[in-house]
Scaffold this active site. Structure first.
Site, PDB file in Angstrom:
ATOM      1  N   GLU A 248       0.770  -0.918  -0.010  1.00  0.00           N
ATOM      2  CA  GLU A 248       0.655   0.067   0.029  1.00  0.00           C
ATOM      3  C   GLU A 248       1.253   0.863   0.298  1.00  0.00           C
ATOM      4  O   GLU A 248       1.976   1.688   1.036  1.00  0.00           O
ATOM      5  CB  GLU A 248      -0.670  -0.014   1.097  1.00  0.00           C
ATOM      6  CG  GLU A 248      -1.938  -1.149   1.177  1.00  0.00           C
ATOM      7  CD  GLU A 248      -2.576  -1.056   0.383  1.00  0.00           C
ATOM      8  OE1 GLU A 248      -3.244  -0.067  -0.219  1.00  0.00           O
ATOM      9  OE2 GLU A 248      -3.515  -1.878  -0.239  1.00  0.00           O
ATOM     10  N   CYS A 282      -2.485   8.928   1.270  1.00  0.00           N
ATOM     11  CA  CYS A 282      -2.299   9.209   0.853  1.00  0.00           C
ATOM     12  C   CYS A 282      -2.779   9.096  -0.368  1.00  0.00           C
ATOM     13  O   CYS A 282      -2.554   9.008  -1.619  1.00  0.00           O
ATOM     14  CB  CYS A 282      -1.732   6.860   1.029  1.00  0.00           C
ATOM     15  SG  CYS A 282      -3.257   5.950   1.588  1.00  0.00           S
TER      16      CYS A 282
HETATM   17  P1  NDP Z   1       8.194   4.852   5.128  1.00  0.00           P
HETATM   18  O1  NDP Z   1       8.155   4.038   3.500  1.00  0.00           O
HETATM   19  O2  NDP Z   1       9.202   5.675   4.943  1.00  0.00           O
HETATM   20  O3  NDP Z   1       8.266   3.686   6.422  1.00  0.00           O
HETATM   21  C1  NDP Z   1       7.200   3.368   5.942  1.00  0.00           C
HETATM   22  C2  NDP Z   1       7.503   1.782   7.162  1.00  0.00           C
HETATM   23  O4  NDP Z   1       8.798   1.348   6.752  1.00  0.00           O
HETATM   24  C3  NDP Z   1       7.845   2.552   8.070  1.00  0.00           C
HETATM   25  O5  NDP Z   1       7.192   1.618   9.759  1.00  0.00           O
HETATM   26  C4  NDP Z   1       9.416   2.519   8.307  1.00  0.00           C
HETATM   27  O6  NDP Z   1      10.113   2.645   9.910  1.00  0.00           O
HETATM   28  C5  NDP Z   1       9.430   1.209   7.732  1.00  0.00           C
HETATM   29  N1  NDP Z   1      11.149   0.995   6.804  1.00  0.00           N
HETATM   30  C6  NDP Z   1      11.817   1.719   6.299  1.00  0.00           C
HETATM   31  N2  NDP Z   1      13.233   1.595   5.369  1.00  0.00           N
HETATM   32  C7  NDP Z   1      12.959   0.543   5.565  1.00  0.00           C
HETATM   33  C8  NDP Z   1      13.047  -1.101   5.286  1.00  0.00           C
HETATM   34  N3  NDP Z   1      14.316  -0.366   4.249  1.00  0.00           N
HETATM   35  N4  NDP Z   1      12.767  -2.390   4.867  1.00  0.00           N
HETATM   36  C9  NDP Z   1      11.418  -2.417   5.062  1.00  0.00           C
HETATM   37  N5  NDP Z   1      10.802  -1.570   6.302  1.00  0.00           N
HETATM   38  C10 NDP Z   1      11.472  -0.866   6.360  1.00  0.00           C
HETATM   39  O7  NDP Z   1       6.771   5.673   4.877  1.00  0.00           O
HETATM   40  P2  NDP Z   1       6.100   6.665   5.676  1.00  0.00           P
HETATM   41  O8  NDP Z   1       5.624   6.370   7.531  1.00  0.00           O
HETATM   42  O9  NDP Z   1       7.117   7.852   5.581  1.00  0.00           O
HETATM   43  O10 NDP Z   1       4.749   6.490   5.788  1.00  0.00           O
HETATM   44  C11 NDP Z   1       4.326   7.737   4.353  1.00  0.00           C
HETATM   45  C12 NDP Z   1       4.577   6.840   3.037  1.00  0.00           C
HETATM   46  O11 NDP Z   1       2.999   6.608   3.446  1.00  0.00           O
HETATM   47  C13 NDP Z   1       3.875   7.983   1.783  1.00  0.00           C
HETATM   48  O12 NDP Z   1       4.407   7.678   0.884  1.00  0.00           O
HETATM   49  C14 NDP Z   1       1.685   7.043   1.724  1.00  0.00           C
HETATM   50  O13 NDP Z   1       1.635   7.920   0.225  1.00  0.00           O
HETATM   51  C15 NDP Z   1       1.901   6.158   2.200  1.00  0.00           C
HETATM   52  N6  NDP Z   1       0.838   5.346   2.544  1.00  0.00           N
HETATM   53  C16 NDP Z   1       0.076   4.520   2.350  1.00  0.00           C
HETATM   54  C17 NDP Z   1      -0.474   3.862   2.753  1.00  0.00           C
HETATM   55  C18 NDP Z   1      -2.141   3.107   1.451  1.00  0.00           C
HETATM   56  O14 NDP Z   1      -2.743   2.884   1.972  1.00  0.00           O
HETATM   57  N7  NDP Z   1      -1.787   3.289   0.229  1.00  0.00           N
HETATM   58  C19 NDP Z   1      -1.644   4.784   2.833  1.00  0.00           C
HETATM   59  C20 NDP Z   1      -0.743   5.594   4.485  1.00  0.00           C
HETATM   60  C21 NDP Z   1       0.354   5.975   3.977  1.00  0.00           C
HETATM   61  P3  NDP Z   1      10.496   3.390  10.493  1.00  0.00           P
HETATM   62  O15 NDP Z   1       9.233   4.727  10.350  1.00  0.00           O
HETATM   63  O16 NDP Z   1      10.544   3.912  11.417  1.00  0.00           O
HETATM   64  O17 NDP Z   1      11.699   4.270   9.493  1.00  0.00           O
END
Ligand code: NDP
Length: 487
Positions: A248, A282
């Site tokens: 997502e 998102c």
């Molecule tokens: P990120 O991609 O930065 O992070 C998402 C999650 O992945 C966090 O828990 C993060 O940990 C973790 N993460 C970071 N690096 C890695 C890795 N290499 N491997 C596995 N996991 C990792 O997204 P954001 O948290 O900044 O969220 C915003 C984004 O989410 C926007 O692009 C938004 O559009 C999208 N989004 C999509 C939705 C949908 O349903 N389509 C709904 C809500 C948001 P940590 O944060 O602890 O670094």
């Protein structure tokens, strides 16, 4: 004052790490540390796998009706504890209480309730093949991982746990390190509701912990919510053990307003689709295409509504409807996207700056921002900003706007406003997007599957559809006659 420190939640209880590493969690509306969380180290990771495996072994043997019954108890607890949980979400994310108290917990509870109801009716089929026959079993995948973003922390945990657990899987969930508490509370609630320990585990930490989950060969599936770039990394790691993935991801969705639209309704959609949760959603309709003939009227109504109806301030105040961005870094990123828009020639109609509201002077606020004179190739129009930044684009005919709306690598959502019923469906059917609205925007009831086209994702969440993404089909051929063998 001592700061409370949380841990990972494994096998039905909080578990201390051995590394002594922890991180601080900051309230984005006050810039103050509110609690600390221990990072999952090697011991926690190993225990999480063991716990989820034993949780799976017990849970997957229970009948669907038993699983559903326990999940419904969790739903009751979520609803009873609505205000306490909503407050956690407000303090962690900076979003307004006026939203969290009616949306975040409720929509999470809805998802678990929906899938609890489906649990007893997950079934296979059978077909006669003459004398012999075969039947299918829809079986759970095993231990699933969930990785969440920070904008709807508890809701995301529920949207992933609900279908996974209802289908008989266990889960190891990693919340964003910016918003780690909601998932822990959900884990406590599952235990209070009587789910066996190990069915839902929470590991804490940053991307390193997420990366570990994505590659762990013991894990059958990873369901990820986050940015496209991170999604690519997760998918690449998951490929090493051929895990199932649900992605997502982000978007830059079009909202198209035709000249026959109910204008006030369309303005409501543009505001909801850009300023709800201070723009950190998102599916936001950040590219607002407005027909030439109504453009001036649309802009005048929009600016009037922004001026009179947006209340920025301490997110816990009941009148606040526009909160703080998640972090200082994110505030800086949004402001730099706005600067790029200005330097590329977009015209700022309102907003564009950081704010220091009287009731929350130290928070990471950015003004509700609207750009006009936007060109399709500008970075503010192409890149996901994930903040309160709306881009207005003029169009003159249907064919042109369909082409421009689809001219993006994203494909999460799209909306159209028109009174012409045939045009509404014709346009929406051409949208390369997984979540579409006609004369509405942003609503996402649990009954409706959601997910992206193109680079906005893979798989779906919510809706009956989602059970398919948490189960696998086993076909069983039953021989009723002696085998006809040439050997
Ligand atoms: P990120 O991609 O930065 O992070 C998402 C999650 O992945 C966090 O828990 C993060 O940990 C973790 N993460 C970071 N690096 C890695 C890795 N290499 N491997 C596995 N996991 C990792 O997204 P954001 O948290 O900044 O969220 C915003 C984004 O989410 C926007 O692009 C938004 O559009 C999208 N989004 C999509 C939705 C949908 O349903 N389509 C709904 C809500 C948001 P940590 O944060 O602890 O670094």
């Amino acid at each position: 004052m001592t700061i409370k420190r949380y841990q990972s939640f494994i096998g039905g209880q909080y578990l201390a790490n051995q590394s002594n590493k922890y991180f601080n969690v900051v309230n984005p509306a006050t810039n103050k540390i509110i609690y600390q969380v221990e990072v999952a180290d090697t011991l926690i990771k190993q225990k999480a796998l063991e716990s989820a495996r034993s949780g799976f072994e017990q849970w997957s043997l229970m009948s669907g009706i038993e699983r559903g019954r326990l999940l419904l108890r969790a739903v009751e607890l979520l609803r009873e504890r609505n205000d306490e949980l909503a407050q956690i979400e407000v303090l962690d994310t900076g979003k307004p209480w006026s939203e969290a108290s009616v949306v975040d917990v409720a929509s999470g509870a809805d998802a678990i309730e929906f899938f609890a109801g489906i649990a007893p009716s997950i079934e296979g089929n059978q077909q006669s093949l003459g004398g012999d026959f075969y039947y299918t079993r829809r079986e759970p995948l095993g231990v699933c991982a969930g990785i969440g973003a920070w904008n709807y922390p508890l809701q995301i945990a529920c949207w992933k746990a609900g279908p996974a657990i209802a289908a008989g899987n266990s889960m190891i969930f990693k919340p964003s390190e910016e918003t780690p508490l909601g998932a822990l509370k959900l884990a406590e609630i599952f235990i209070d509701a009587g789910l066996p320990p190990g069915v839902f585990n929470v590991v804490q930490g940053d991307g390193e912990v997420g990366a570990w989950l994505s590659q762990a060969p013991e894990i059958a599936k990873v369901s990820f919510t986050g940015e496209v770039g991170t999604g690519r990394k997760v998918m690449a790691s998951a490929a090493k053990s051929l895990k199932e993935v649900t992605m997502e991801l982000g978007g830059k969705s079009p909202l198209i307003v035709f000249d026959d639209a109910d204008l006030d309704n369309a303005v409501s959609a543009a505001m909801l689709g850009n300023f709800y949760t201070q723009g950190e959603i998102c599916t936001n309709g950040t590219r607002v295409f407005v027909h030439d003939d109504i453009y001036d009227d649309f802009v005048a109504r929009l600016l009037r509504r922004i001026e009179t109806n947006i209340v920025v301030g301490d997110p816990m105040l009941p009148e606040t409807n526009f909160g703080a961005l998640i972090s200082k870094d994110h505030q800086m990123k949004v402001l730099s996207c706005i600067e790029n828009g200005v330097s590329e020639g977009a015209k700022l109609l309102c907003g564009g700056k950081a704010m220091s509201p009287r009731t929350a002077p130290d928070g990471y606020f950015v003004e509700p921002t609207v750009f006009a004179n936007c060109g399709d190739s500008m970075s503010v129009v192409r890149d996901e900003i994930f903040g309160p930044v709306m881009c207005l684009l003029k169009f003159s005919n249907e064919e042109e706007v369909v082409k421009r709306a689809n001219s993006t690598d994203y494909g999460l959502a799209a909306g159209v406003f028109t009174q012409d019923i045939t045009r509404a469906h014709r346009v929406i059917h051409q949208m390369q997007a997984g979540i579409c609205w006609i004369n509405s925007y942003g609503l996402s009831p649990v009954e409706m599957p959601v997910g992206g086209y193109k680079q906005s994702g893979l798989g779906r969440e919510n809706g009956i559809e989602t059970i398919k993404y948490y189960t696998q089909i086993k076909s069983v051929y039953v021989g009723m006659e002696p085998l006809d063998s040439p050997f």
